[in-house]
Design a protein around this motif. Structure first.
Motif, PDB file in Angstrom:
ATOM      1  N   HIS A  85     -22.823  11.338   2.447  1.00  0.00           N
ATOM      2  CA  HIS A  85     -24.099  10.692   2.245  1.00  0.00           C
ATOM      3  C   HIS A  85     -24.910  10.746   3.618  1.00  0.00           C
ATOM      4  CE1 HIS A  85     -23.521   7.785  -1.157  1.00  0.00           C
ATOM      5  NE2 HIS A  85     -23.107   8.916  -1.445  1.00  0.00           N
ATOM      6  N   ILE A  86     -25.904  11.398   3.724  1.00  0.00           N
ATOM      7  CA  ILE A  86     -26.648  11.675   5.074  1.00  0.00           C
ATOM      8  C   ILE A  86     -27.666  10.707   5.359  1.00  0.00           C
ATOM      9  CG2 ILE A  86     -28.263  13.382   6.332  1.00  0.00           C
ATOM     10  CD1 ILE A  86     -25.210  14.308   5.854  1.00  0.00           C
ATOM     11  N   ARG A  87     -27.779  10.011   6.403  1.00  0.00           N
ATOM     12  CA  ARG A  87     -28.546   9.032   6.765  1.00  0.00           C
ATOM     13  C   ARG A  87     -29.875   9.481   7.200  1.00  0.00           C
ATOM     14  NH1 ARG A  87     -23.783   7.936   9.558  1.00  0.00           N
ATOM     15  NH2 ARG A  87     -24.862   8.373  11.493  1.00  0.00           N
ATOM     16  N   ASN A  88     -29.797  10.623   7.986  1.00  0.00           N
ATOM     17  CA  ASN A  88     -31.180  11.199   8.534  1.00  0.00           C
ATOM     18  C   ASN A  88     -32.142  11.380   7.336  1.00  0.00           C
ATOM     19  OD1 ASN A  88     -33.046  13.272   9.420  1.00  0.00           O
ATOM     20  ND2 ASN A  88     -31.848  13.466  11.311  1.00  0.00           N
ATOM     21  N   LEU A 100     -18.219  13.884  10.624  1.00  0.00           N
ATOM     22  CA  LEU A 100     -17.541  13.530   9.448  1.00  0.00           C
ATOM     23  C   LEU A 100     -16.239  14.181   8.881  1.00  0.00           C
ATOM     24  CD1 LEU A 100     -20.915  14.519   7.250  1.00  0.00           C
ATOM     25  CD2 LEU A 100     -20.026  12.199   8.080  1.00  0.00           C
ATOM     26  N   GLY A 101     -15.632  14.872   9.731  1.00  0.00           N
ATOM     27  CA  GLY A 101     -14.262  15.356   9.664  1.00  0.00           C
ATOM     28  C   GLY A 101     -14.284  16.691   8.468  1.00  0.00           C
ATOM     29  N   LEU A 109     -20.714  18.797  -0.343  1.00  0.00           N
ATOM     30  CA  LEU A 109     -21.905  18.283  -1.086  1.00  0.00           C
ATOM     31  C   LEU A 109     -22.636  17.355  -0.229  1.00  0.00           C
ATOM     32  CD1 LEU A 109     -20.403  18.182  -4.597  1.00  0.00           C
ATOM     33  CD2 LEU A 109     -21.128  19.990  -3.454  1.00  0.00           C
ATOM     34  N   PHE A 110     -23.902  17.580   0.154  1.00  0.00           N
ATOM     35  CA  PHE A 110     -24.540  16.395   0.743  1.00  0.00           C
ATOM     36  C   PHE A 110     -25.664  15.858  -0.038  1.00  0.00           C
ATOM     37  CE2 PHE A 110     -23.847  19.401   4.229  1.00  0.00           C
ATOM     38  CZ  PHE A 110     -22.792  18.816   4.872  1.00  0.00           C
ATOM     39  N   ARG A 111     -25.352  14.666  -0.332  1.00  0.00           N
ATOM     40  CA  ARG A 111     -26.486  13.389  -0.631  1.00  0.00           C
ATOM     41  C   ARG A 111     -27.323  13.207   0.331  1.00  0.00           C
ATOM     42  NH1 ARG A 111     -24.987   8.044  -4.187  1.00  0.00           N
ATOM     43  NH2 ARG A 111     -27.197   6.848  -3.268  1.00  0.00           N
ATOM     44  N   THR A 112     -28.572  13.052   0.007  1.00  0.00           N
ATOM     45  CA  THR A 112     -29.777  12.590   0.999  1.00  0.00           C
ATOM     46  C   THR A 112     -30.632  11.747   0.044  1.00  0.00           C
ATOM     47  OG1 THR A 112     -31.210  14.335   0.581  1.00  0.00           O
ATOM     48  CG2 THR A 112     -29.546  14.929   2.027  1.00  0.00           C
ATOM     49  N   ARG A 113     -31.846  11.455   0.948  1.00  0.00           N
ATOM     50  CA  ARG A 113     -32.837  10.588   0.205  1.00  0.00           C
ATOM     51  C   ARG A 113     -33.534  11.402  -0.846  1.00  0.00           C
ATOM     52  NH1 ARG A 113     -37.962  12.351   1.377  1.00  0.00           N
ATOM     53  NH2 ARG A 113     -38.262  13.502   3.176  1.00  0.00           N
ATOM     54  N   ASN A 114     -33.284  12.771  -0.888  1.00  0.00           N
ATOM     55  CA  ASN A 114     -33.592  13.531  -2.062  1.00  0.00           C
ATOM     56  C   ASN A 114     -33.238  13.096  -3.312  1.00  0.00           C
ATOM     57  OD1 ASN A 114     -35.031  15.380  -0.368  1.00  0.00           O
ATOM     58  ND2 ASN A 114     -33.246  16.532  -0.403  1.00  0.00           N
ATOM     59  N   SER A 115     -31.797  12.242  -3.526  1.00  0.00           N
ATOM     60  CA  SER A 115     -31.315  11.973  -4.703  1.00  0.00           C
ATOM     61  C   SER A 115     -32.078  10.474  -5.443  1.00  0.00           C
ATOM     62  CB  SER A 115     -29.691  11.941  -4.319  1.00  0.00           C
ATOM     63  OG  SER A 115     -29.196  13.312  -4.287  1.00  0.00           O
ATOM     64  N   GLU A 116     -33.009  10.205  -4.500  1.00  0.00           N
ATOM     65  CA  GLU A 116     -33.418   8.739  -4.799  1.00  0.00           C
ATOM     66  C   GLU A 116     -34.472   8.748  -5.700  1.00  0.00           C
ATOM     67  OE1 GLU A 116     -34.793   6.933  -1.033  1.00  0.00           O
ATOM     68  OE2 GLU A 116     -32.652   7.109   0.012  1.00  0.00           O
ATOM     69  N   THR A 117     -34.752   9.919  -5.957  1.00  0.00           N
ATOM     70  CA  THR A 117     -35.876  10.231  -7.292  1.00  0.00           C
ATOM     71  C   THR A 117     -35.488  11.057  -8.300  1.00  0.00           C
ATOM     72  OG1 THR A 117     -37.224  12.092  -6.150  1.00  0.00           O
ATOM     73  CG2 THR A 117     -37.706   9.562  -5.387  1.00  0.00           C
ATOM     74  N   ASN A 118     -36.028  10.973  -9.536  1.00  0.00           N
ATOM     75  CA  ASN A 118     -36.108  12.142 -10.521  1.00  0.00           C
ATOM     76  C   ASN A 118     -36.808  13.264 -10.152  1.00  0.00           C
ATOM     77  OD1 ASN A 118     -34.899  13.125 -12.845  1.00  0.00           O
ATOM     78  ND2 ASN A 118     -36.613  12.401 -14.083  1.00  0.00           N
ATOM     79  N   ASP A 184     -20.869   8.411  -5.187  1.00  0.00           N
ATOM     80  CA  ASP A 184     -20.588   7.709  -4.114  1.00  0.00           C
ATOM     81  C   ASP A 184     -19.982   8.715  -3.146  1.00  0.00           C
ATOM     82  OD1 ASP A 184     -21.511   5.295  -4.998  1.00  0.00           O
ATOM     83  OD2 ASP A 184     -19.330   4.797  -5.697  1.00  0.00           O
ATOM     84  N   ALA A 185     -20.022   8.612  -1.665  1.00  0.00           N
ATOM     85  CA  ALA A 185     -19.291   9.380  -0.880  1.00  0.00           C
ATOM     86  C   ALA A 185     -17.860   9.266  -1.116  1.00  0.00           C
ATOM     87  CB  ALA A 185     -19.466   8.910   0.469  1.00  0.00           C
TER      88      ALA A 185
END
Length: 209
Positions: A85-88, A100-101, A109-118, A184-185
């Motif tokens: 999960h990316i905070r920026n 992030l190791g 796979l990066f989840r960003t605020r993009n995933s907050e909408t459809n 989830d992460a």
């Protein structure tokens, strides 16, 4: 992992869905309809690009003479994947992902605020979260196997060719258009199989990725 634990993170292909601004619109129609002109079956036809919805970018997308989607090593797209999960809220930066190791051979796979909408049913967003060039260089040096992002493209309009080249020249296979809002992460078993289209620079992924 049993069937009930699988998470479908692919976007549904539909008329009017978001696309890259210069790409043609999706058109889904019935080439044949039962009972019409003697047809005995329904046959759906689709007009679109290889880069619609959740899809794979093969090296050929940005590298002349690169591997097409039918030649991509499926090992890069099947196996353990790490979701972060990316905070920026603007970009995926080296300063954040270096902690992030991430290791050589990872599927990331990066989840960003993009995933907050459809997002696939909304107009194209100019301010989507994208992969910064410094992060792309870091991931290329790490020689990860694949990278997945949760919007239409890996890079911004400014750095898109550069970050694609950095990834695909390794090669790091790119997955774009993931739906990660309910993920989830953590580590997951991933199966992400693109349509096997000879000579194509990309391929729509199958359901489940």
């Amino acid at each position: 992992m049993n069937e009930s634990q699988w998470i479908d993170v692919s976007a549904t292909i539909s008329d009017g869905m978001v696309r890259w601004p210069t790409d043609p619109a999706v058109h889904i129609y019935k080439a044949e309809t039962i009972g019409v002109d003697g047809a005995v079956a329904n046959v759906t036809a689709i007009s679109t690009t290889a880069h619609i919805g959740t899809h794979i970018d093969a090296p050929l997308h940005f590298i002349a003479g690169g591997e097409d989607v039918a030649s991509v090593d499926l090992k890069a797209l099947t196996g353990t994947a790490k979701v972060f999960h990316i905070r920026n809220t603007k970009e995926i930066k080296y300063a954040e992902i270096r902690e992030l190791g991430i290791e050589k051979g990872d599927r990331v796979l990066f989840r960003t605020r993009n995933s907050e909408t459809n997002w696939e049913r909304e107009p194209f967003k100019e301010d989507y979260v994208y992969l910064a060039t410094d992060a792309a260089k870091y991931l290329a040096d790490k020689e990860i196997q694949c990278i997945g992002v949760d919007y239409r493209s890996l890079g911004s309009k400014e750095n898109d060719p550069e970050v694609h080249m950095l990834m695909l020249s390794v090669p790091v296979i790119i997955i774009e258009g993931l739906k990660l809002g309910n993920v989830d992460a953590g580590e997951y078993d991933m199966v992400c199989l693109p349509l096997k289209i000879q000579g194509s620079d990309g391929g729509r992924s199958g359901r489940g990725c």
